[in-house]
Design an enzyme around this catalytic site. Structure first.
Site, PDB file in Angstrom:
ATOM      1  CG  ASN A   1       2.681   0.852   4.668  1.00 42.92           C
ATOM      2  OD1 ASN A   1       3.213   1.036   5.739  1.00 42.92           O
ATOM      3  ND2 ASN A   1       1.971   1.800   4.048  1.00 42.92           N
TER       4      ASN A   1
ATOM      5  CE  LYS B   1       8.873   8.347   6.805  1.00 44.72           C
ATOM      6  NZ  LYS B   1       8.237   8.381   5.457  1.00 44.72           N
TER       7      LYS B   1
ATOM      8  CD  GLU C   1       7.248  -0.082   7.433  1.00 43.99           C
ATOM      9  OE1 GLU C   1       6.205   0.553   7.229  1.00 43.99           O
ATOM     10  OE2 GLU C   1       8.321   0.183   6.880  1.00 43.99           O
ATOM     11  N   GLY C   2       4.150   0.446  11.172  1.00 41.56           N
ATOM     12  CA  GLY C   2       3.073   0.348  12.136  1.00 41.56           C
ATOM     13  C   GLY C   2       2.570   1.668  12.688  1.00 41.56           C
TER      14      GLY C   2
ATOM     15  CB  SER D   1      -3.970  -3.222   8.182  1.00 45.61           C
ATOM     16  OG  SER D   1      -3.596  -1.926   8.579  1.00 45.61           O
TER      17      SER D   1
ATOM     18  CE  LYS E   1       8.880   4.500   7.123  1.00 45.99           C
ATOM     19  NZ  LYS E   1       8.585   3.098   7.474  1.00 45.99           N
TER      20      LYS E   1
ATOM     21  CD  GLU F   1       4.729   4.436   5.971  1.00 44.34           C
ATOM     22  OE1 GLU F   1       5.864   4.298   6.467  1.00 44.34           O
ATOM     23  OE2 GLU F   1       3.671   4.244   6.617  1.00 44.34           O
TER      24      GLU F   1
ATOM     25  NE  ARG G   1      -1.997   1.788   3.456  1.00 40.53           N
ATOM     26  CZ  ARG G   1      -1.836   1.289   4.675  1.00 40.53           C
ATOM     27  NH1 ARG G   1      -2.425   0.151   5.023  1.00 40.53           N
ATOM     28  NH2 ARG G   1      -1.058   1.900   5.547  1.00 40.53           N
TER      29      ARG G   1
ATOM     30  NE  ARG H   1      -4.161   5.059   6.589  1.00 44.54           N
ATOM     31  CZ  ARG H   1      -2.888   4.702   6.749  1.00 44.54           C
ATOM     32  NH1 ARG H   1      -2.514   4.029   7.811  1.00 44.54           N
ATOM     33  NH2 ARG H   1      -1.988   5.036   5.840  1.00 44.54           N
TER      34      ARG H   1
END
Length: 561
Positions: free
Chosen positions: A233, A451, A455-456, A238, A392, A231, A212, A537
């Site tokens: 992913n 950064k 992740e997350g 998710s 990253k 970024e 994504r 989002r």
């Protein structure tokens, strides 16, 4: 400043510092509109007024100076003139004034979310579904510029190609991550498994990528909004499942608020179908009809319904799915002489990772389980090389001149599309270049994001915190575990963020658009390469970082303008 264009619209204009002013008008119902998928390429010395569902950049005009009405006829007389979408901030201004209607709509929205299955388990019972709640979401869909939305979709297949190319380039990964693995133990352990598998020889011949690519709409420069990548992913991307169900909720809300035409304009979106399509293709190419797909899941499974959306699509295709944790693989997993993977006696064709992306997912047993999986013939989504492609440090290295051309030879147009989405990215490797950019960021921390290789969500550093960390590590090799990126400045808009047991209140918000990509490669042949849907989002502006699972952002639906 008063609008004197004679168009009959109320102007809500604000002056920005500098040599340009931004004008945005609220439309009367029934006004015709221009296609809003343009961007300003050139400015006239003549001032003008917005017309239809658009906004514009204009040169400065003195107080009280008349603004001639912009009509289709006048636009046709100005062949140099193109338009970009009106201010995203004022899309629902009229609706937002009616607090009673909003409260009624919020009640309907929560019920609609429960009916549509926009669900999460609770913090108190993350592994039980007896009591569940709705996943947090916006009351109203958020404005997204159509041109930038279409640009994000158009470049996704290019990013799929790029991620696949990186995962296959052993030398690139070794060179790019050389400094990082010296100071970042998590990345180093992933890289050691990658090396061990290559030395042993890959048993896996089918490769599945589900990624994504996340963007914001940068309005910081004196120019139209621009699509800038945050970024990509490459593991456990998710909310493709719940995003498939969110548009129906917002459609219901708009109808309740008396906006049926706007509700009809919301785009269909089914990332769950696209993700399942990729997993199905990989399962078919694996070539064992009795083999299962294994979802590798976390110990605490609050987001199980998002995963079930994809899982159910596979069951509908008569593909058996099992759900296991790392410790189950450690205790019950084995390889046969052909390195076929068996878990609890069942052959596994595809391992779909929904964990394994942060250090806290691993103890020594879990690391051993990960190695077992990587050594197997099973299709891993992702294999460990593809997970490393999403770090990253790799993102930063891709921004170097000539790097994309090296990784994607013969794909000049794809390179151009990818590069157009890059924000400024900077290395903090030890040396003159790293010293210079570290000093610049310490002097102007508001311009950058720091950064780490994580992740997350919730890991990036901003402002004073960024400055303090850089001052502490500026003379240490530890700084090579970070990269710097220009801070993207999206335009805020007012919305309501609906969370269980939280009061209803208006918030100034910013949004982040993600495009899901799916590809499957068999040997050297790419047999599937698609954009698979989108995720929007939204979060309050006071939260610098963090996603839905982290409790900061909420689910949203794009309303194209």
């Amino acid at each position: 400043m008063k609008c004197k264009g004679g168009c009959g619209m109320r102007a809500a204009c604000r002056v920005q510092k500098g040599y340009r002013q931004r004008w945005g008008c609220e439309l009367q119902e029934g006004k015709s509109r221009l296609d809003a998928s343009y961007g300003v390429q050139r400015l006239s010395a003549e001032a003008w007024c917005p017309w239809g569902d658009v906004g514009c950049w204009v040169p400065p005009v003195g107080p009280g100076q008349a603004l001639p009405l912009l009509t289709p006829a006048r636009a046709a007389q100005w062949p140099w003139l193109t338009l970009w979408p009106r201010s995203m901030a004022g899309l629902w201004d009229v609706v937002l004034r009616d607090e009673a209607a909003l409260r009624q709509a919020a009640v309907v929205a929560v019920d609609a979310a429960l009916l549509e299955g926009v669900l999460m388990r609770t913090d108190a019972e993350p592994n039980a579904s007896e009591v569940v709640s709705y996943a947090p979401f916006t009351l109203l869909p958020s404005a997204v510029p159509r041109a930038l939305f279409e640009q994000a979709y158009a470049v996704q297949r290019d990013f799929n190609l790029l991620v696949d190319a990186i995962s296959r380039d052993k030398e690139f990964l070794e060179h790019t991550l050389a400094s990082t693995i010296k100071v970042d133990d998590f990345t180093a352990r992933l890289f050691r498994i990658h090396q061990q598998v290559l030395e042993e020889g890959l048993a896996q011949s089918v490769f599945l990528g589900i990624n994504r690519s996340d963007y914001m709409f940068d309005c910081g420069a004196a120019s139209p909004p621009a699509l800038k990548q945050i970024e990509i992913n490459t593991i456990a991307a998710s909310f493709g499942g719940l995003a498939s169900r969110t548009a129906a909720v917002h459609g219901r809300v708009l109808r309740v608020l008396g906006k049926p035409e706007q509700a009809a304009r919301l785009l269909p979106n089914d990332p769950a179908q696209g993700l399942a399509m990729g997993i199905t293709k990989a399962w078919e190419l694996y070539g064992s009809p009795s083999a299962v797909v294994m979802f590798l899941v976390e110990e605490a499974q609050r987001n199980i319904f998002d995963q079930r959306c994809v899982e159910n699509k596979l069951w509908d295709r008569n593909i058996r799915v099992i759900r296991r944790r790392f410790r189950d693989v450690y205790e019950q997993g084995s390889l046969d002489d052909s390195r076929r993977l068996y878990v609890d006696g069942q052959e596994v064709a595809v391992v779909y990772y929904r964990e394994g992306y942060v250090p806290s997912n691993y103890d020594q047993q879990n690391w051993e389980a990960r190695l077992l999986l990587e050594r197997s013939r099973a299709v891993k989504c992702p294999d460990i090389a593809t997970q490393l492609a999403g770090t990253k440090k790799v993102q930063q290295e891709l921004s170097r001149p000539g790097m994309l051309e090296k990784l994607l030879p013969g794909h000049a147009e794809a390179v151009k599309r990818i590069r157009a989405t890059f924000a400024g990215l900077y290395s903090l490797d030890v040396g003159e270049e790293g010293d210079r950019i570290a000093a610049t960021a310490i002097a102007s921390p508001e311009r950058f994001v720091l950064k780490p290789q994580r992740e997350g969500g919730g890991n990036n550093l901003y402002g004073e915190e960024l400055k303090q960390v850089l001052e502490r590590i500026k003379d240490s090799p530890e700084r090579t575990s970070y990269i710097l990126m220009d801070k993207i400045e999206p335009q805020p808009a007012v919305n309501y963020l609906l969370r269980a047991c939280s009061p209803l209140k208006a918030s100034k918000c910013i949004s982040e658009l993600g495009i899901f990509g799916v590809y499957v490669r068999q040997g050297t042949e790419l047999v599937l390469n698609e954009a698979a849907g989108h995720l929007l989002r939204t979060k309050a502006v006071e939260h610098a970082d963090g996603g839905v699972a982290a409790g900061v952002a909420v689910l949203d639906t794009p309303y194209l303008v």
